[in-house]
Design an enzyme around this catalytic site. Structure first.
Site, PDB file in Angstrom:
ATOM      1  N   ARG A  72      49.887  36.649  22.325  1.00 35.82           N
ATOM      2  CA  ARG A  72      50.332  36.435  20.950  1.00 35.82           C
ATOM      3  C   ARG A  72      49.776  37.550  20.065  1.00 35.82           C
ATOM      4  NH1 ARG A  72      47.657  32.917  19.068  1.00 35.82           N
ATOM      5  NH2 ARG A  72      46.508  32.083  20.827  1.00 35.82           N
ATOM      6  N   TYR A 210      56.860  38.207  24.823  1.00 35.58           N
ATOM      7  CA  TYR A 210      55.774  37.364  25.330  1.00 35.58           C
ATOM      8  C   TYR A 210      55.999  35.899  24.926  1.00 35.58           C
ATOM      9  CZ  TYR A 210      51.484  34.860  25.798  1.00 35.58           C
ATOM     10  OH  TYR A 210      50.580  33.869  26.122  1.00 35.58           O
ATOM     11  N   LYS A 219      54.708  27.485  19.938  1.00 36.54           N
ATOM     12  CA  LYS A 219      53.754  27.673  18.838  1.00 36.54           C
ATOM     13  C   LYS A 219      54.465  27.686  17.483  1.00 36.54           C
ATOM     14  CE  LYS A 219      50.492  27.997  21.777  1.00 36.54           C
ATOM     15  NZ  LYS A 219      49.512  26.908  21.909  1.00 36.54           N
ATOM     16  N   HIS A 239      47.061  21.193  18.220  1.00 39.62           N
ATOM     17  CA  HIS A 239      46.904  22.009  19.432  1.00 39.62           C
ATOM     18  C   HIS A 239      46.048  21.202  20.411  1.00 39.62           C
ATOM     19  CE1 HIS A 239      45.684  26.252  21.074  1.00 39.62           C
ATOM     20  NE2 HIS A 239      46.685  25.752  21.732  1.00 39.62           N
ATOM     21  N   SER A 261      42.956  28.442  22.596  1.00 35.16           N
ATOM     22  CA  SER A 261      43.756  28.946  23.715  1.00 35.16           C
ATOM     23  C   SER A 261      42.851  29.468  24.834  1.00 35.16           C
ATOM     24  CB  SER A 261      44.639  30.088  23.227  1.00 35.16           C
ATOM     25  OG  SER A 261      45.348  29.667  22.093  1.00 35.16           O
ATOM     26  N   CYS A 263      40.830  27.943  26.840  1.00 39.25           N
ATOM     27  CA  CYS A 263      39.480  27.366  26.908  1.00 39.25           C
ATOM     28  C   CYS A 263      39.467  26.079  27.720  1.00 39.25           C
ATOM     29  CB  CYS A 263      38.925  27.105  25.512  1.00 39.25           C
ATOM     30  SG  CYS A 263      38.489  28.603  24.638  1.00 39.25           S
ATOM     31  N   ASP A 286      48.955  21.024  25.873  1.00 39.95           N
ATOM     32  CA  ASP A 286      48.845  22.015  24.779  1.00 39.95           C
ATOM     33  C   ASP A 286      49.101  21.457  23.376  1.00 39.95           C
ATOM     34  OD1 ASP A 286      48.293  24.726  24.078  1.00 39.95           O
ATOM     35  OD2 ASP A 286      50.424  25.069  23.752  1.00 39.95           O
ATOM     36  N   ARG A 378      50.415  34.037  33.220  1.00 40.30           N
ATOM     37  CA  ARG A 378      50.793  32.632  33.011  1.00 40.30           C
ATOM     38  C   ARG A 378      51.672  32.090  34.128  1.00 40.30           C
ATOM     39  NH1 ARG A 378      49.132  30.177  27.935  1.00 40.30           N
ATOM     40  NH2 ARG A 378      48.076  31.853  26.842  1.00 40.30           N
TER      41      ARG A 378
HETATM   42  C1  OXD Z   1      48.188  29.584  23.553  1.00 41.26           C
HETATM   43  C2  OXD Z   1      49.154  29.021  24.528  1.00 41.26           C
HETATM   44  O1  OXD Z   1      48.120  30.810  23.386  1.00 41.26           O
HETATM   45  O2  OXD Z   1      49.166  27.792  24.682  1.00 41.26           O
HETATM   46  O3  OXD Z   1      47.492  28.788  22.916  1.00 41.26           O
HETATM   47  O4  OXD Z   1      49.926  29.772  25.129  1.00 41.26           O
HETATM   48 MN    MN Z   2      47.901  26.740  23.311  1.00 43.32          MN
END
Ligand code: OXD
Ligand code: MN
Length: 591
Positions: A72, A210, A219, A239, A261, A263, A286, A378
């Protein structure tokens, strides 16, 4: 098919026609979300080399993005409100009229030579009173495939698209001249813009392919636009993962948890308990949309249908359920590839084979010490493939949340777990979160930044109003969930993690379960209620209790000072009730 045969929704027809006129695509594809459509688009991408089938995983593919389009881009992400104040000090603001002008010129003719895909989709179970509809227009076939996995996309969503929807226009920003061949991964790095208009609930994304910038349901809609809608309408877009937790004997409860993100939300959402008899079910990794139910409890739905998970670090040890989820029907982005047609990444749990293709698509040379897989590589996969997928995810009413965890990645200061004294104190814990940055966003990794409720990059309005909204939500709930701060990442003086994490996190969940059930023991500390020595089941784990839970007054005085100055950012929009919590904390620390 003609547009007016596809839908009778006049607003939708007009909007699509306007975008065709603006973007001038060579073709228009109205998506139906079928398996045949997926296969046909995948076949096109395989033919042009942008998708590579994986021999070792049925119906799975890998692909590479442009090396500079891998995360991002917060600096290119804008909240466009008439009043600059309303976007707040933590967002990049842009004047909506000027932004629209800029977008008109960026999008003009931008799909020349390309196919425009029109994607109707639903965030949340179709037919749920809490679900919302969106339509994304894109010129990226990669986006279509990913949206089909990540959302309820296609004919079913279209049937419900009779009224309003959130429009989202996306382009990679690289028109093709007649006869020009497409590049390996088209994007337009110098002109990336991800613009949100919360006052009219619309999204425009230009120049990036992306996922977080281009899959507009995620998002952009489900967090930035939805959080602003939630503030107006009295609900929360967060989130957060959602999980179900069942003890060996007893009733299932549901927990929502926010972490920044990369984590560990996916790992926690799919946890394999190390304690016998405990069961975790996954309802989302998420995003959670949370509403007040008629019984005065907080109910959550997951607006998404899939996982866009971080690959590195995922292994049979850290997340066996994720590993089983991605065995088939998965798209891998920016991972490394083996010669025999499989994938590999750092932390996958076994050494790389001798020959490996790096995420950049060239032979990997380990001596260069550059990761073979991008740290933000990912996997995209349907939630239904997860062995602990819960059909509660389809419950149109959502599930009642008993506990909310607000997590962070902190090598010091924050204890393993602390329970808030009451709702407002819990909101204060969420507002106070700082975390070390990760590769999910472009920029420096590992520096500490404030990230309230892990929403810093995702809150679509003034963060001070967001805090106030959380406070108000609590007032409206008859049975508010308990709120806990957690930190799996504290390190000892030797630099090693103090807590083993992953499957052992069940021990923390067990304590939370018992607290919610009114049984678990706790001791008072200046920062919240913590497990007493004998109330957290550490079994025969040899973990150092004291350093995991210590509250160092010197460190905390600095933390309080830092919070005092951070919260000033929000001026008069910072709620008095949280200012009160800060003063109380200061007093308790200095006692
Ligand atoms: C983030 C995702 O960047 O979930 O938080 O992709
Ligand atoms: Mn996320």
């Amino acid at each position: 098919m003609a547009l007016n045969q596809w839908t009778r929704n006049q607003k939708l027809i007009r909007w699509v026609e306007e975008q065709i006129a603006l973007c001038q695509p060579a073709k228009v594809h109205l998506c139906d979300g079928s398996a045949e459509e997926f296969d046909a688009i995948a076949a096109l991408m395989v033919a042009n080399g942008s998708l590579i089938p994986l021999k070792k995983r049925p119906h799975s593919f890998r692909c590479h993005t442009h090396p500079d389009d891998v995360a991002r881009v917060e600096e290119c992400t804008f909240i466009c409100t008439k009043n600059m104040e309303d976007a707040g000090p933590t967002n990049n603001w842009h004047d909506p009229q000027l932004m629209k002008k800029k977008l008109q010129s960026l999008f003009a003719n931008c799909m020349r030579g390309r196919t425009m895909y029109v994607i109707p989709y639903c965030m949340g179970p179709i037919g749920s009173p809490y679900a919302r509809l969106g339509v994304e227009i894109t010129d990226s076939p990669y986006v279509v495939l990913n949206m089909q996995i990540m959302t309820r996309m296609g004919a079913d969503a279209l049937k419900h698209l009779t009224g309003d929807f959130v429009p989202g226009l996306h382009s990679v920003g690289r028109p093709l001249n007649p006869g020009e061949k497409d590049g390996p991964w088209p994007c337009n790095l110098d002109h990336r813009v991800i613009a949100h208009f919360p006052e009219e609930s619309s999204i425009y994304s230009f120049g990036s392919g992306y996922g977080g910038n281009a899959l507009l349901g995620k998002k952009c809609f489900a967090l930035r636009i939805a959080s602003a809608l939630g503030q107006k309408e009295g609900w929360l877009a967060e989130h957060m993962l959602i999980l179900g937790l069942t003890p060996p004997e007893g009733q299932k409860i549901y927990i929502a948890a926010s972490f920044p993100s990369a984590c560990g939300k996916t790992n926690l959402a799919m946890l394999t308990p190390s304690l016998p008899g405990w069961r975790v079910e996954c309802l989302g990794d998420d995003i959670a949309w949370m509403h007040r139910g008629a019984d005065g409890r907080l109910y959550a739905i997951n607006p998404e249908a899939g996982f866009f998970g971080v690959a590195p670090g995922t292994s049979m040890r850290t997340n066996p359920n994720a590993m089983k989820t991605i065995g088939h029907h998965t798209i891998f982005t920016n991972v490394a590839a083996t010669e025999d047609g499989d994938v590999w990444w750092e932390g996958i749990g076994f050494s790389p084979p001798e020959k490996l293709i790096s995420w950049r698509g060239v032979p990997w040379n380990p001596s260069e010490e550059i990761p073979a897989a991008h740290p933000n590589s990912r996997f995209t996969v349907s939630a239904k493939q997860c062995p602990i997928y819960s059909s509660d995810m389809e419950n149109p009413q959502g599930v009642p949340i008993s506990a909310i965890l607000v997590g962070a990645r902190r090598h010091s200061v924050m204890p393993l777990v602390a329970e808030s004294f009451h709702w407002n104190h819990g909101v204060f814990l969420g507002a106070s979160i700082s975390s070390e940055t990760t590769a999910a966003s472009s920029g420096q990794v590992g520096y500490l930044r404030h990230d309230p409720f892990a929403m810093l990059p995702f809150c679509g309005y003034h963060m001070g109003d967001y805090f106030a909204h959380w406070v108000e939500m609590g007032q409206r709930l008859k049975h508010p969930p308990r709120i806990y701060s957690v930190n799996w990442f504290r390190r000892g003086v030797d630099g090693q993690f103090l807590w083993p994490g992953f499957g052992e996190n069940i021990r923390v969940l067990k304590w939370i379960y018992e607290r919610v059930a009114g049984r678990g023991g706790a001791v008072h500390s200046p920062i919240g209620l913590m497990p007493s020595f004998d109330s957290i089941d550490c079994g025969n784990l040899s973990v150092p209790f004291e350093p995991l839970f210590s509250v160092d007054r010197n460190e905390w005085q600095k933390e309080v000072q830092e919070l005092e100055s951070y919260f000033q950012l929000f001026g008069s929009r910072f709620p008095d009730s949280l200012a009160h919590e800060l003063r109380q904390l200061k007093q308790r620390i200095c006692e």
